[in-house]
Design a protein around this motif. Sequence first.
Motif, short mmCIF file in Angstrom:
data_model
loop_
_atom_site.label_atom_id
_atom_site.label_comp_id
_atom_site.label_asym_id
_atom_site.label_seq_id
_atom_site.Cartn_x
_atom_site.Cartn_y
_atom_site.Cartn_z
N ASN A 235 0.83 -1.23 0.00
CA ASN A 235 0.00 0.00 0.00
C ASN A 235 0.85 1.26 0.00
O ASN A 235 0.46 2.28 0.60
N MET A 236 1.98 1.22 -0.70
CA MET A 236 2.85 2.39 -0.78
C MET A 236 2.59 3.12 -2.11
O MET A 236 3.49 3.38 -2.91
N HIS A 237 1.32 3.43 -2.33
CA HIS A 237 0.89 4.06 -3.58
C HIS A 237 1.42 5.47 -3.74
O HIS A 237 1.42 6.03 -4.84
N TYR A 238 1.87 6.06 -2.67
CA TYR A 238 2.38 7.43 -2.69
C TYR A 238 3.82 7.52 -3.20
O TYR A 238 4.35 8.61 -3.42
N VAL A 239 4.48 6.39 -3.40
CA VAL A 239 5.85 6.39 -3.89
C VAL A 239 5.85 6.55 -5.41
O VAL A 239 5.19 5.79 -6.13
N ALA A 240 6.57 7.55 -5.91
CA ALA A 240 6.70 7.74 -7.35
C ALA A 240 7.67 6.72 -7.91
O ALA A 240 8.81 6.61 -7.46
N LEU B 149 19.40 2.89 -23.10
CA LEU B 149 19.90 2.63 -21.74
C LEU B 149 21.30 3.22 -21.60
O LEU B 149 22.31 2.50 -21.60
N THR B 150 21.35 4.55 -21.47
CA THR B 150 22.60 5.26 -21.26
C THR B 150 22.41 6.25 -20.13
O THR B 150 21.28 6.69 -19.86
N PRO B 151 23.47 6.65 -19.44
CA PRO B 151 23.33 7.64 -18.36
C PRO B 151 22.66 8.92 -18.83
O PRO B 151 21.79 9.47 -18.14
N CYS B 152 23.05 9.40 -19.99
CA CYS B 152 22.51 10.67 -20.50
C CYS B 152 21.00 10.59 -20.69
O CYS B 152 20.25 11.47 -20.25
N VAL B 153 20.53 9.53 -21.33
CA VAL B 153 19.10 9.38 -21.60
C VAL B 153 18.31 9.28 -20.31
O VAL B 153 17.26 9.92 -20.14
N ILE B 154 18.82 8.49 -19.37
CA ILE B 154 18.09 8.27 -18.12
C ILE B 154 18.09 9.53 -17.25
O ILE B 154 17.05 9.91 -16.70
N VAL B 155 19.23 10.19 -17.15
CA VAL B 155 19.30 11.42 -16.35
C VAL B 155 18.35 12.48 -16.92
O VAL B 155 17.62 13.14 -16.16
N ASN B 156 18.35 12.64 -18.22
CA ASN B 156 17.46 13.63 -18.84
C ASN B 156 15.99 13.29 -18.60
O ASN B 156 15.16 14.17 -18.35
N ALA B 157 15.66 12.00 -18.69
CA ALA B 157 14.28 11.58 -18.46
C ALA B 157 13.85 11.83 -17.02
O ALA B 157 12.71 12.24 -16.77
N ILE B 158 14.74 11.60 -16.08
CA ILE B 158 14.43 11.85 -14.67
C ILE B 158 14.18 13.34 -14.43
O ILE B 158 13.24 13.74 -13.74
N GLN B 159 15.01 14.17 -15.05
CA GLN B 159 14.85 15.61 -14.86
C GLN B 159 13.56 16.12 -15.50
O GLN B 159 12.96 17.09 -15.01
N ARG B 160 13.12 15.48 -16.58
CA ARG B 160 11.89 15.92 -17.26
C ARG B 160 10.63 15.44 -16.57
O ARG B 160 9.56 16.00 -16.77
N ASN B 161 10.76 14.37 -15.78
CA ASN B 161 9.58 13.74 -15.20
C ASN B 161 9.07 14.55 -14.01
O ASN B 161 9.73 14.70 -13.00
N ASN B 162 7.87 15.08 -14.13
CA ASN B 162 7.33 15.94 -13.08
C ASN B 162 7.15 15.21 -11.76
O ASN B 162 7.32 15.80 -10.69
N SER B 163 6.79 13.92 -11.82
CA SER B 163 6.52 13.19 -10.59
C SER B 163 7.78 12.97 -9.77
O SER B 163 7.71 12.67 -8.58
N ILE B 164 8.93 13.13 -10.41
CA ILE B 164 10.19 12.96 -9.69
C ILE B 164 10.94 14.28 -9.63
O ILE B 164 12.07 14.37 -9.22
N GLY B 165 10.28 15.33 -10.05
CA GLY B 165 10.94 16.62 -10.10
C GLY B 165 11.34 17.17 -8.76
O GLY B 165 12.22 18.01 -8.65
N ALA B 166 10.70 16.67 -7.70
CA ALA B 166 11.00 17.18 -6.37
C ALA B 166 12.13 16.44 -5.68
O ALA B 166 12.41 16.69 -4.52
N VAL B 167 12.76 15.51 -6.41
CA VAL B 167 13.85 14.73 -5.81
C VAL B 167 14.96 15.64 -5.32
O VAL B 167 15.37 16.53 -6.03
#
Length: 335
Positions: free
Chosen positions: A286-291, A317-335
Amino acid sequence: MIELVIFFVILSLTVTYKFFVGEIVMRTTFIEQLVAYAHQDASVYLLTADLGYSVIEPFKQAFPDRFINVGIAEQNMIGIAAGLAMRGKKVIAYSIIPFITMRCFEQIRNNICYQNMTVKLVGVGGGLSYGSLGHTHHAIDDIAIMNVLAHMNIVAPASRYEAQALIPDFFSQPGPGYLRLANTDETFSYSELCRPQLGKAFEIIPHDEHLIIATSNALDLAYKVQTELAALGVDMGLVSAHTLKPFDGDFFEQKKATLKTVITIEEHSVIGGLGSIVASVLQAQNMHYVALKVFGIRDVYAHTAGNRKDLLELVGLTPCVIVNAIQRNNSIGAV
């Protein structure tokens, strides 16, 4: 014609050499641990389907009566393994991953898992390790296939260090098991305080709120992602999920009050692999609040052959692609 034959011979030798250099550490660790185990237990047998040369010789030389090469007959190998297990033997069946998991899936299901036999499947070439040999040798769906089988435990060490710590306990467990070995770069070293334990999530860089979780040979990539994010001011922990089944649900339970973000990275399909396993565990608790953000190989096959590095770039699957995707993702933007 002669020139063409020479070309393919050179190509084959090049592919073999590159893979051998890249994965020799992991496979050598496996056979060292197996020989030590067989010295302690006279019921240990090793079966192979005409593969593993330059790896299996130490076992064959030490225990010729407990080594069986069944030939190119993986389905038959599983039947023999089940028969030996029924007579009280502890059997390890070795091949490359597509052959040990897919070619003989029905036999694994009916002969080993249904009867809960102590047979360990050891597959080499996880993910795109055998990239140059084409899609028939790519192991991007093996975790999903093995995960659906009742009683089947799955262990996917990310390095020689993890393999050394995990394989002895993996061998000694009763029941079916699948050991996934892969081509790893091993670009980082572990803290002396870190010691992996079978069945426990391995927290390499601790963090209570934001975690990157990787398995098998994706841990090197995950470490690079974690490092690049840290340089950008994004602080995340790093976890090796070497034991995929049973997954360590207690790890999340202990962070239930603080955990906000989980990113999974795997050199495997996003369907049925680490990401799916983590999603299932979070839902069950029940950890539905975890992004949750899952990185892996999308629902496609690579219609080309090439070295692992090139194929990883092809599937994103490269660091650049994944890092950019994380930065663009609003649900993880508050990391």
